[in-house]
Write a protein that holds these residues in place. Structure first.
Motif, PDB file in Angstrom:
ATOM      1  N   LYS A   1      -1.495  -4.973   3.208  1.00  0.00           N
ATOM      2  CA  LYS A   1      -1.686  -4.569   1.811  1.00  0.00           C
ATOM      3  C   LYS A   1      -3.130  -4.107   1.644  1.00  0.00           C
ATOM      4  N   CYS A   2      -3.302  -2.902   1.135  1.00  0.00           N
ATOM      5  CA  CYS A   2      -4.635  -2.302   1.056  1.00  0.00           C
ATOM      6  C   CYS A   2      -5.097  -2.107  -0.376  1.00  0.00           C
TER       7      CYS A   2
ATOM      8  N   SER B   1       4.590  -6.801  -4.057  1.00  0.00           N
ATOM      9  CA  SER B   1       4.849  -5.773  -3.042  1.00  0.00           C
ATOM     10  C   SER B   1       5.548  -6.377  -1.830  1.00  0.00           C
TER      11      SER B   1
ATOM     12  N   SER C   1      -3.331  -9.118   3.408  1.00  0.00           N
ATOM     13  CA  SER C   1      -4.150  -8.026   2.866  1.00  0.00           C
ATOM     14  C   SER C   1      -5.197  -7.638   3.900  1.00  0.00           C
TER      15      SER C   1
ATOM     16  N   ASP D   1       2.786 -14.646   4.830  1.00  0.00           N
ATOM     17  CA  ASP D   1       1.703 -13.986   4.107  1.00  0.00           C
ATOM     18  C   ASP D   1       0.511 -14.928   4.050  1.00  0.00           C
TER      19      ASP D   1
ATOM     20  N   CYS E   1       5.506  -0.643  -2.356  1.00  0.00           N
ATOM     21  CA  CYS E   1       4.367  -0.125  -3.119  1.00  0.00           C
ATOM     22  C   CYS E   1       4.730   0.008  -4.602  1.00  0.00           C
TER      23      CYS E   1
ATOM     24  N   GLY F   1       4.676  -3.422  -6.353  1.00  0.00           N
ATOM     25  CA  GLY F   1       3.311  -3.808  -6.671  1.00  0.00           C
ATOM     26  C   GLY F   1       2.772  -3.074  -7.877  1.00  0.00           C
TER      27      GLY F   1
ATOM     28  N   GLY G   1       0.081  -8.166  -4.922  1.00  0.00           N
ATOM     29  CA  GLY G   1       0.355  -8.245  -3.491  1.00  0.00           C
ATOM     30  C   GLY G   1       1.641  -8.989  -3.196  1.00  0.00           C
TER      31      GLY G   1
ATOM     32  N   PHE H   1      -0.577   0.925   0.907  1.00  0.00           N
ATOM     33  CA  PHE H   1       0.269  -0.057   1.589  1.00  0.00           C
ATOM     34  C   PHE H   1       0.622   0.507   2.964  1.00  0.00           C
TER      35      PHE H   1
END
Length: 396
Positions: A264-265, A321, A214, A182, A343, A346, A318, A270
Motif C-alpha cells: 500500500k503506497c 483496500s 504499507s 498485514d 484501490c 480505499g 489501508g 497500490f
C-alpha cells in the motif's frame, strides 16, 4: 454465534475502540502549528467506532459481501462491552471476542484534522497478549482465507522471534486455509521498533500466502537505512520514494516466502506483485487459490489512487483496500481487477469519518469502476511496465 456457521474469511488479531473527535478547521499539513501546547481547539461531534485490523478489514469484507468472522482478545472492562456492541451492530458475520482475564481492552484516540496525516494515541492492552487461544480453529478450518492483522504491534506475536505468530500460521496452513497478513507501523520508541524484522519476516513468510503492508512499514522494518535517508529528505517519504524501491521491497517479500506481495503506497497508489506458478503450487496456497493461477502468477500491477473530492479522514483506508483485495480474490477476479477494486475500496473509505462507514457492496463499487471513475495523475512511469488505459494501471 453458532459454531457450525461457515464463513468465507476470518479476520483475527488487533482490535480496539477508536475515539475520534471531529475537527472543524483544516490543518494544511502543518501539525506543529495546529497542535500547540496550551491552545484550545474547537471540535465537533465525538465518534466512537471500532478500530484495528480485525474491525476495519473484517467489517469492510462483510460490507463487500464476504461473510467474515471477527476474532480478537479483549479485557474485562466497560470498553470491551462498548466494542462488542458496536461490532455486533455493524457486522453481518460473526463476532468472536475472547475475554482475557486480567487484561484491559485496547483503545486509540485518533487525531485526524483535514489536511494532515493522522496521529494515534494508542494503548495495545489485550492485543499484546493475543495468541492461539484467541483463535477458534474449528471456525477457521471451514473458511477459505484467514487474515491476521498488525502482529508488528502485538507483543506476544513478535517476541521470541515470532514463535506464536508462526505457530498460528502453521496451524491455519495445515487446515488448507489461505493465510494473509498485514503489518502496522510500530512506535519508534517501542520494543517492537528494536526487533530484527528481517529475521522475523524470514520466519513467518514461508507460512504466509498473501502479505499486504504499507511501504512506510516495510522500509522501516526491512530497509531502515533507506527509510532514514528518505525521512531526512522529507518527513513524508512518499514524496521521494522511487518505483524501483517499491518493487525491490516486493521482491524481498516474495524471496522470503510470500506468493503475493501487496504494498500500500498511500497517496501514490497500490502495488501488487506475484511469485511464479510453481510457488503457488509449492506453498499449497489454500482454498483461496486464484481460479486461474497462470493469469495471476509472475505478474505485477500498480494503480494510482482514484480521484476523491470529499476527503474526510484516511482512518482505515489501508485496511479497507486490503478488504477490497481479499474480496476480489475470493470472488475470482483477475490480479489486475483485484488491484483496481482494492484501490477503489480505499478511496471509498476516506469519504467518511469512520473506517468502514462509506464502504459499499461490491456490486456498487464495480459499477462505479465500470462507469469510468478517474484516477489521479501518476508520477511513476516504471520501466518494463505497460500502461493500460482502460484500467488506468501500470501492468507487467
Amino acid at each position: 454465534m453458532r459454531q457450525d456457521t461457515v464463513y468465507e474469511a476470518v479476520c483475527a488479531g488487533h482490535v480496539c475502540l477508536d475515539i475520534t473527535p471531529r475537527f472543524l478547521t483544516p490543518c494544511h499539513g502543518d501539525t506543529g502549528a495546529y497542535f500547540v501546547p496550551g491552545s484550545l481547539i474547537d471540535v465537533g461531534k465525538l465518534s466512537l467506532s471500532t478500530g484495528g485490523s480485525v474491525s476495519n478489514t473484517g467489517l469492510a469484507l462483510n460490507k463487500l459481501g464476504i461473510p467474515t468472522a471477527l476474532m480478537a482478545g479483549v479485557g474485562e472492562d466497560e470498553v470491551s462491552a462498548i466494542l462488542q456492541s458496536l461490532m455486533e451492530k455493524a457486522n453481518s458475520g460473526g463476532v468472536y471476542l475472547h475475554v482475557k482475564q486480567g487484561e484491559t481492552t485496547s483503545y486509540s484516540i485518533v487525531l485526524s484534522p483535514p489536511g494532515c496525516d493522522r496521529i494515534f494515541l494508542h494503548d495495545a492492552a489485550a492485543n499484546n497478549a493475543f495468541g492461539r487461544e484467541d483463535v477458534d480453529f474449528s471456525i477457521v478450518g471451514k473458511a477459505k482465507l484467514f487474515h491476521i492483522g498488525y502482529p508488528s504491534i502485538m507483543r506476544r506475536l513478535y517476541e521470541n522471534d515470532g514463535e506464536e505468530l508462526c505457530a498460528i500460521l502453521q496451524r491455519v496452513k495445515a487446515l488448507g486455509v489461505t493465510t494473509s497478513l498485514d503489518t502496522a507501523y510500530p512506535d519508534t520508541g517501542s520494543d517492537a521498533a528494536r526487533m530484527d524484522w528481517k529475521k522475523l519476516f524470514a520466519r513467518f513468510l514461508p507460512y504466509t500466502d498473501l502479505i499486504l503492508p504499507s511501504v512506510e512499514e516495510l522500509l522501516f522494518m526491512l530497509a531502515p537505512a533507506a527509510f532514514r535517508r528518505l525521512k531526512q529528505a522529507d518527513d513524508d517519504i512518499l514524496k521521494n520514494i522511487t518505483f524501483s524501491q517499491i518493487e525491490d521491497l516486493a521482491d524481498d517479500l516474495l524471496d522470503m516466502g510470500a506468493a503475493v506481495a501487496v504494498i500500500k503506497c498511500g497517496a501514490l497508489g497500490f502495488y501488487a506483485k506475484t511469485a511464479d506458478a510453481a510457488a503457488f503450487e509449492q506453498k499449497r496456497f489454500g482454498r483461496a487459490t486464484p481460479q486461474n493461477v497462470p493469469a495471476w502468477a509472475a505478474h505485477a500491477a500498480f494503480s494510482p489512487v482514484f480521484c476523491v473530492e470529499n476527503v474526510v479522514s484516511a482512518t482505515g483506508a489501508g485496511d479497507s483496500s486490503i478488504a477490497g483485495f481479499i474480496a476480489a480474490l475470493l470472488a475470482g477476479r483477475s490480479l489486475y481487477e483485484t488491484v483496481n477494486i482494492a484501490c477503489a475500496a480505499g478511496a471509498a473509505c476516506i469519504t467518511d469519518y469512520s473506517a468502514t462507514g462509506a464502504i459499499p457492496p461490491m456490486a456498487a463499487l464495480t459499477e462505479r469502476l465500470e462507469a469510468g471513475w478517474k484516477k489521479s495523475p501518476c508520477r511513476f512511469a516504471p520501466a518494463g511496465y505497460t500502461w493500460d488505459e482502460a484500467g488506468q494501471l501500470w501492468l507487467r
